[in-house]
Each structure stands twice: as C-alpha cells, then as structure tokens.
Design a protein around this motif. Sequence first.
Motif, mmCIF file in Angstrom:
data_model
loop_
_atom_site.group_PDB
_atom_site.id
_atom_site.type_symbol
_atom_site.label_atom_id
_atom_site.label_comp_id
_atom_site.label_asym_id
_atom_site.label_seq_id
_atom_site.Cartn_x
_atom_site.Cartn_y
_atom_site.Cartn_z
ATOM 1 N N ALA A 512 0.821 -1.213 0.000
ATOM 2 C CA ALA A 512 0.000 0.000 0.000
ATOM 3 C C ALA A 512 0.851 1.258 0.000
ATOM 4 C CB ALA A 512 -0.939 -0.019 1.206
ATOM 5 N N ALA A 513 2.054 1.152 0.584
ATOM 6 C CA ALA A 513 2.893 2.341 0.699
ATOM 7 C C ALA A 513 3.275 2.906 -0.661
ATOM 8 C CB ALA A 513 4.148 2.010 1.513
ATOM 9 N N ASN A 514 3.648 2.068 -1.592
ATOM 10 C CA ASN A 514 4.022 2.575 -2.923
ATOM 11 C C ASN A 514 3.031 2.157 -3.999
ATOM 12 O OD1 ASN A 514 4.599 -0.098 -3.239
ATOM 13 N ND2 ASN A 514 6.796 0.176 -3.597
ATOM 14 N N MET A 515 1.837 1.703 -3.557
ATOM 15 C CA MET A 515 0.752 1.357 -4.499
ATOM 16 C C MET A 515 1.252 0.405 -5.583
ATOM 17 S SD MET A 515 -1.933 2.906 -3.322
ATOM 18 C CE MET A 515 -3.109 3.004 -4.655
ATOM 19 N N SER A 516 1.777 -0.726 -5.131
ATOM 20 C CA SER A 516 2.277 -1.707 -6.098
ATOM 21 C C SER A 516 1.823 -3.113 -5.695
ATOM 22 C CB SER A 516 3.800 -1.657 -6.198
ATOM 23 O OG SER A 516 4.397 -2.060 -4.989
ATOM 24 N N GLN A 517 1.541 -3.910 -6.727
ATOM 25 C CA GLN A 517 1.168 -5.301 -6.536
ATOM 26 C C GLN A 517 2.381 -6.185 -6.806
ATOM 27 O OE1 GLN A 517 -1.953 -6.926 -5.672
ATOM 28 N NE2 GLN A 517 -0.452 -8.573 -5.465
ATOM 29 N N GLN A 518 2.739 -6.978 -5.824
ATOM 30 C CA GLN A 518 3.865 -7.899 -5.979
ATOM 31 C C GLN A 518 3.346 -9.312 -6.244
ATOM 32 O OE1 GLN A 518 5.825 -7.278 -2.223
ATOM 33 N NE2 GLN A 518 7.083 -5.583 -2.998
ATOM 34 N N VAL A 519 3.971 -9.962 -7.212
ATOM 35 C CA VAL A 519 3.634 -11.339 -7.558
ATOM 36 C C VAL A 519 4.922 -12.149 -7.498
ATOM 37 C CG1 VAL A 519 2.694 -12.891 -9.299
ATOM 38 C CG2 VAL A 519 1.774 -10.571 -9.071
ATOM 39 N N THR A 520 4.966 -13.136 -6.617
ATOM 40 C CA THR A 520 6.149 -13.974 -6.465
ATOM 41 C C THR A 520 5.856 -15.356 -7.025
ATOM 42 O OG1 THR A 520 6.851 -12.773 -4.494
ATOM 43 C CG2 THR A 520 7.799 -14.966 -4.852
ATOM 44 N N ILE A 521 6.703 -15.782 -7.945
ATOM 45 C CA ILE A 521 6.529 -17.082 -8.601
ATOM 46 C C ILE A 521 7.769 -17.918 -8.351
ATOM 47 C CG2 ILE A 521 5.998 -18.270 -10.761
ATOM 48 C CD1 ILE A 521 4.941 -15.629 -11.855
ATOM 49 N N GLU A 522 7.546 -19.126 -7.850
ATOM 50 C CA GLU A 522 8.656 -20.034 -7.584
ATOM 51 C C GLU A 522 8.482 -21.318 -8.388
ATOM 52 O OE1 GLU A 522 10.975 -22.242 -3.851
ATOM 53 O OE2 GLU A 522 9.155 -21.063 -3.503
ATOM 54 N N GLN A 523 9.565 -21.755 -9.035
ATOM 55 C CA GLN A 523 9.556 -23.031 -9.748
ATOM 56 C C GLN A 523 9.905 -24.134 -8.750
ATOM 57 O OE1 GLN A 523 11.112 -23.304 -13.748
ATOM 58 N NE2 GLN A 523 11.627 -21.102 -13.762
ATOM 59 N N LYS A 524 8.969 -25.060 -8.542
ATOM 60 C CA LYS A 524 9.112 -26.076 -7.504
ATOM 61 C C LYS A 524 9.471 -27.451 -8.054
ATOM 62 C CE LYS A 524 7.349 -25.317 -3.723
ATOM 63 N NZ LYS A 524 7.816 -24.822 -2.393
ATOM 64 N N GLN A 568 -5.755 -1.249 -5.137
ATOM 65 C CA GLN A 568 -5.451 -2.663 -4.930
ATOM 66 C C GLN A 568 -6.271 -3.521 -5.889
ATOM 67 O OE1 GLN A 568 -5.878 -4.048 -0.923
ATOM 68 N NE2 GLN A 568 -5.270 -6.150 -1.417
ATOM 69 N N PRO A 569 -5.622 -4.410 -6.621
ATOM 70 C CA PRO A 569 -6.361 -5.267 -7.552
ATOM 71 C C PRO A 569 -7.348 -6.160 -6.823
ATOM 72 C CG PRO A 569 -4.003 -5.291 -8.045
ATOM 73 C CD PRO A 569 -4.158 -4.618 -6.712
ATOM 74 N N GLN A 570 -8.456 -6.453 -7.504
ATOM 75 C CA GLN A 570 -9.410 -7.420 -6.965
ATOM 76 C C GLN A 570 -8.889 -8.846 -7.101
ATOM 77 O OE1 GLN A 570 -13.102 -6.709 -9.022
ATOM 78 N NE2 GLN A 570 -13.669 -5.010 -7.677
ATOM 79 N N VAL A 571 -8.137 -9.092 -8.147
ATOM 80 C CA VAL A 571 -7.490 -10.381 -8.339
ATOM 81 C C VAL A 571 -6.409 -10.215 -9.390
ATOM 82 C CG1 VAL A 571 -9.041 -11.227 -10.182
ATOM 83 C CG2 VAL A 571 -7.872 -12.865 -8.700
ATOM 84 N N VAL A 572 -5.358 -11.012 -9.268
ATOM 85 C CA VAL A 572 -4.288 -11.056 -10.263
ATOM 86 C C VAL A 572 -4.278 -12.462 -10.848
ATOM 87 C CG1 VAL A 572 -1.807 -10.850 -10.679
ATOM 88 C CG2 VAL A 572 -2.944 -9.290 -9.070
ATOM 89 N N ASN A 573 -4.367 -12.558 -12.155
ATOM 90 C CA ASN A 573 -4.489 -13.850 -12.843
ATOM 91 C C ASN A 573 -3.176 -14.175 -13.551
ATOM 92 O OD1 ASN A 573 -5.454 -16.165 -14.036
ATOM 93 N ND2 ASN A 573 -6.760 -15.121 -15.521
ATOM 94 N N VAL A 574 -2.365 -15.033 -12.943
ATOM 95 C CA VAL A 574 -1.090 -15.451 -13.529
ATOM 96 C C VAL A 574 -1.351 -16.569 -14.540
ATOM 97 C CG1 VAL A 574 1.164 -16.488 -13.065
ATOM 98 C CG2 VAL A 574 0.221 -14.769 -11.504
ATOM 99 N N ASP A 575 -0.678 -16.490 -15.664
ATOM 100 C CA ASP A 575 -0.923 -17.375 -16.805
ATOM 101 C C ASP A 575 -2.342 -17.158 -17.307
ATOM 102 O OD1 ASP A 575 -0.456 -19.280 -18.793
ATOM 103 O OD2 ASP A 575 -1.150 -20.932 -17.534
ATOM 104 N N ALA A 576 -2.624 -15.918 -17.631
ATOM 105 C CA ALA A 576 -3.978 -15.532 -18.028
ATOM 106 C C ALA A 576 -4.410 -16.181 -19.334
ATOM 107 C CB ALA A 576 -4.067 -14.010 -18.145
ATOM 108 N N GLU A 577 -3.455 -16.562 -20.184
ATOM 109 C CA GLU A 577 -3.799 -17.241 -21.432
ATOM 110 C C GLU A 577 -3.930 -18.746 -21.245
ATOM 111 O OE1 GLU A 577 -4.704 -16.798 -24.550
ATOM 112 O OE2 GLU A 577 -4.917 -14.656 -24.226
#
Length: 872
Positions: A512-524, A568-577
Amino acid sequence: MSGIRYITAILFSAACLSSCKPTKKPIEETVVQTLPEVEVAADSEANTAYKGSVTKLSDLVHTKLDVSFDWDKKYLYGKATIRLKPHFHPVEDVWLDARGMEIKAVKLINGKDSIDAAYSYDHDSLNIKLGRAYKNNEEYTVFVNYISKPDELKDLSGGQAITSDKGLYFINADGKTPDKPKEIWTQGETQSNSVWFPTIDVPNQKTTEEINITVANNYKTLSNGLLVKSENHPDGTRTDSWKLDKPHAPYLFMMAIGEFSIVKDTWRGREVNYYVEPEFEKAARKIFGNTPEMIEFFSTVLGVDYAWPKYSQVVARDYVSGAMENTSATLHGNFLQRDERELIDETNEDVISHELFHQWFGDLVTCESWSNIPLNESFATYGEYLWNEHKYGREEADIGLSSDLNGYLREAKSKQVDLIRFHYDQPDELFDRHSYAKGGTILNMLRRYVGEEAFFASLKKYLETNAFKNVEVHQLRLAFEEVTGEDMNWFFNQWFLNKGHAELSISYNWNAANMSQQVTIEQKQNLSTTPLYKLPLDIDIYLANSKRRERVILTEKKQTFEFRCESQPQVVNVDAEKMLTGTKEDNHSQSEWITLYKRGPLYLDRLEALKALSKYENGTEPASVMKSALNDKNRKIREFAITNCNALLLGSDSLAVKNRLMEMAKSDANSGVRTMAIDKLSENFSDQSVIDLAMTLSTDSSFEVMSNAIELIGNKKPEAALTMCKKLESESHRRIRAIVASTYAKFGNDDQFNYMITNFNRPNGSSNYMAVQSLGRYLVRCKNPNNIKTGAAAIANKYSQFDEWYIRLACVQALTTLSESLEDSIKKYSEGGDVIHSAELLPIKNEISDKINELKKNEKDETLLKIYNYKN
C-alpha cells in the motif's frame, strides 16, 4: 494416428494414449473403463540403445503392386515392381523389408527385359543382388513375386496404441460370424506394411504408388490416391487400379476391401468419400459431414492447400487402433460408426479432425524417425484444438486442451521422458500421452508466445519448405526462427528435448505504501531431473473498473514481479492465457477466486476458480458461485457444478437447486450434462417427482439419458426398472440391448437368464465389450448353479473369438470377479452349516478358476501378457 489417447477413447468409451491418436475417449458406450497402470522404470531410457534415423543406402522412387487374395488361407498373392536409386554412394545390392513372406521369384527389370536376380531371404529381410554397381544418377527396378501370409507370422507383437503388427487383416474370412462383414484392411504404422508388400519400411523413405487390387465383384476397394480404372473379368472378379503420383512414406500405404456403401461428397471439386457399412449409409453425412469444411479451414489457416487428389474415410471392423491417417484414405475403427440417435451422445469429431490434420503433419511432411513422432502426433492433437476453436469457439476448444494437459499429468506421475526421445525399446512406446497430449499443449504454448500471425506463418514456412520430405524437430525450430527472427533453441531445448514440466507456486502481496502489486513465482519442480524453465507468462491485473495485461519472463527459481496500480487489484491472474504446460499452486483468497470466476474471460479461468472454491465447505459466497455455475454457458462448468453442489442441496436453497437439476436433466442442450443431473438427483432424492421425471426420460432420444434414467428408477424401485426392461427385450437396437443387459446386471435375478445368455451369444459388434461386462456382473447376482455354470462357460468359450485384446481382458476380469464372488458364497454357506449349497458351488468355482488359468496360459498377445503378469 489415434492410438493411445484414442484407444483409451475407443477402448473405453465403450475408444483411441492418439495414430494414431493414443486419441481420447472410446467403444461406443460412454462408460469409461480403466486399464491397469504399468509403471515405467525410471532408468528405462538408459537401458536402451540410441535410435536415430535409418541410414539411406537406396531411395524408393515408385512402387507398383498387383494383389489378389485367398480368403480361406488368408493369403495375399502379390507382385511388386519397385523402382529405386542409390541415395549417394554406389550400391550393388538392396535390402527390402519383407516379413513372413513366401518369395516365389525375384527379377531385375531393364525396360521390357527381365532377368532372374540372385537373392537371399531370412523371413524378415530380402537381399537382392543388382549385378553391378549403380550410381546415384541411375535408377534400377526390381520385381518380386511373393505370397503374404499374415496369420502365419511367428513374431507378432503390439502395444497399447497399436495392438497388433501383422499388417494385413482378414476379418470374418470364412463368413461364419453372422452379422459381421467380411473385410480386408491394412495397418502400416509403424513397420507393418512390409508384411503385405516388400519395401524399405522406414519413415524416412517416400515413394509414388500404383496398386491394382483384384477382388470379387461384390466388394468395394479403397487405397491411396485416385481410382483410375476398374476392369471386370469373366470369372466374376474385378481389378481396381489406384494411383498416387505424389510421394509418401511406405507406412502410409493402405487397402480396405469390403461390401461398403460409399457416400460421396466434394471439396473444391475433389472427391471426399465416406465408406461405411450399409446399415450406416444414411448416417454417414452426420458422422463425417464436416469433413469438407475441415479441409477448407485447415487449408486456409495453414496457408497450404490440402495436397492429395482425394480424401476418403473408411470404417473397419476389429481395427487394431483408434484410426490411421493413411495418405488420402483414413481408416477408422468401428466405434466411429453410429446412427443418428447415437450421434446425440458422441460424434468422435476429434478423431476425424485429428486424422485429417495428419494429411499435412505426418503425410505431407513426415517425421524422419519414430523418435520424432511428436512432429506427427502433437500436431494432429493440436489440430483437434484448432478445429474446435474455429467451429465451436475457444470455450469448447479449451475443454480438449484441459483434458490433454490432465491426461499428460496423470501419465507423468509414473513416466517422464523427453518429448523427442532417441532411447526406447519398441516404437509403440512413443505413442503415449507425451507425444500426443503434452505435445499438443506445448504447441499451444508456442502459439500463445509468438502470437497468431507468427505461429501460422511459421507453420506455413515449415510445410512449404519440407513438403513431401522428412523432418526432425530442428526443421520446425528453424522455420519459427526464420519467421520470428528469434533464436528459439531455449524453447525447443526445454520442451521438446527435455522431460518434465513446470510446477509453480504463486503468492501475492499488496504494497500500500508505494501502491504496487507484488507477484512472487517459484519453480518447484525437481531441478535434478527437470529444467529450470524460461517461462513467458501473461498476467492480468483486475482493478475495480478495468483490466490490464502484463507479460513477464520467468527465468529464475524464484522471482518477484512488481506492478504499479492506482488501487489494490481485486485479483491477479497469472498465466492468463492458460498456456502453461505444468501445474500451479495459486495462493488466492476466497474473494479473489470468486472475482476470477465472475470476471475471468476463459472457460479455464472459471474452472480454475470453481475447483478452488469447491474446497470451501462452508460459506454462502462459494455456494452462491457454485449455484450460478449450474447456469454457466460451458457444458463442462455445468457438469463440475453438478458434481460439487452437495453443500447447496443441504442448505436453504436445496429446493431451488433440486428444481434446477430437474430442469437440466430434462432439457439441457448437452446430453452429458443431463446424465450427470440425473445421477445427482438419484444420489440425493427419492420422492415421486424425481421418479416421475425418470419415467419420462426413460424413453428419451439420448441413449445416455435413457440409460441413466432407468438406472435411477432401478435404484429407487428395482422391480419397476425390471418391468420396464422386460418390455424392451424385443428391441433390436444394440444400445437398447446394452441398456437392458446393464439393468439386469445391476438389479436382475435368475429370471432374466435366458435373455442375458441370448443377448451375449448374438453378435454385438462394437458393443461386445459391454456385453461381456454386463453378463459377468449379472452372473454374480444369480443363485441358480446351472445358470452360473452356463454363463461362465459362454464367456470362456467366446474368449478366443474376440480379436480385440481388451475384450478378452474383460472376459478374464468377468470370470475372475465371478470366481471371487463364488468363493465368498462358499465361505458363507460353510460357516452357516449349509454343506449342500457349498458343495454345489465349489466345483463350479474350481472349474472357472481352471479356465481362467488356461486362458491366460494360452494367450499370445504381448499387451495382455504384460497385464496378466502385472496382476500376478
């Protein structure tokens, strides 16, 4: 080819891991059966030698065949005139594959002159001395007079995708099986056509073709290319001359002979014909009628017109796979043959589009070695997707894509191999869910990465550059590189030349401080056996009143991406395609999943959200979403909602949900949805309104709906279902007979024995699989020892009459289940002091056990032997 996928399709829609297509769903009933899983050793690749392309010493140029048949002996009498040329180095002899033949004469042809040639033959290979050295600017011609004896081969083998390799098949040759047509047909992939004509039987050869087929006048013939002449003879026979003047691989040669009805269609003035049994002549256009439109669509989207002079499709009895893409003449298994009423429930259109797409990918451009079979099968699998997307929209196409991905992931639990693999034991191993399903998803991923125009421009470049030639995977890569200007080694190395798939864990954080959405992706995924992937991914960011897309490239084991947002996004869709070949662990909140269901544009968005929401046992909002999903536009979403609406049925909306299920059962546009709604009603309700609905649906035009409705009645009022089926016993339709037999198997008693044994002993065609299963289950319900003994003997006696290995397997399974049931009954009688009944059943049980052992001992089919040994 529709091989594994389709034999599981064919097999077990009772059809085809696709030629083909280890295809999708199969036999003609829609009950899905499961084969035993046979695990693949982790080091199986390391234990096999490298298998590259066969070295070319001579090249086939033209093959001319003259063939006739002896039905009684199951012989083909052949004369082969084969023109060849040295590939590069001079040659003084030629080796031809010729399996199990009797060689009558071998000659060298020079114009109109011929001389006997020196040769040696060792049952599989024919070596012919040419008399001198020929250079690569010279052609030479050999002539072989031979007899093909496919049923006398000693070294038959087969696998799950292609269950036999004897190449030439005489069906009901003696005519003794009633209601079964006499047919001859061939199956060449992978190295079986050399059973019925001598050739260099490897995929990196190509030859033009003439074939003169002599048959009795009552038979129709089909082969590659055009029928250029038919000549009647005084003895009541006829010679049909077929000719294909464009080169194709020897494994794609074909013949089909039978008393077919031919239904004629056209595409741009070229013949498009459908060969079916006379019973299905009226339905042929319903079965195959989209074929001209498919040819036009594929020609247009690829920018390369259909290359062959005609396209025919023929349906054959007792076929050993799902379907086969012989050049200009596809052969389908009998499961494809349905009347108009049966087509309500299943069309098998995926099989038709799969085999047609092979005419470009496999026939026009052919893999140079079986190691490169995904260049045939992955494309044919993706051809199904392209057709469904064009004809029915992406919603429908993505259903198949999801099924392919899930099919591969199931196989990957016990087997992970390179897509292009050079270490294997037998070629049949390559016709698996890797070559079909995984490869299709990889092509989809490639398309979404490079974009529409670049993808199809690259395919056009690939096809035009390599038309009538053989390829390996690098030719495909080079075509994409030439079009896109990008080095594509990274993509092909990690997906085509390596094993495994991506396994991602995704987490989210709003700063919220810098109005940014972080998305962390890890290859497991396990990086000791699977690559660290470079993954292009599209990410959709949903704000309250807008959506934006970002493309990221994942290159590290763990990476965080940051996006500036106005709120703030309502949802973030990773691999949207939904392009990822792999798995995702997506750590969304409940509200985010609900938003994705409501706002996600794709079927796979909504399915992903529903799967996550189905895990919330409590909560009004997930329940509300599941309720709305009962009205979703996509049939598979509606099916998922039906399966997962139990919480709704326990809540305050239970009556509304019940009414919706009744409405769906009665009038949904899709019969699969209707059957699931009937099943859900059967599980949860017993009131008269549900039974009355089932009574109405018991005469439905959909056989699947009819079957499930009668089963619901049986579950609630067994006697009513039995009375209903008693009235249907006079019906001759195979599906109605199957429904009656299945109902008696679930709810019957000894009173129905005469019908069950008569139904089993009459020809059941492609319903034989279900007939065996139904009789086996029914006998478990019988109390009369004579009925049990007679029924078991009927199953055992018909075992050897079934050519299909999976039907013989069903016989053994039925007898095994019956034996185990008898053992339980004997034990109960003994413990209760009923010596008479125990003594009465014991010899029957022992007789059945002995018969099972005898059937297993005498079995020759390698696939069955593996299953029997696995079970033992």
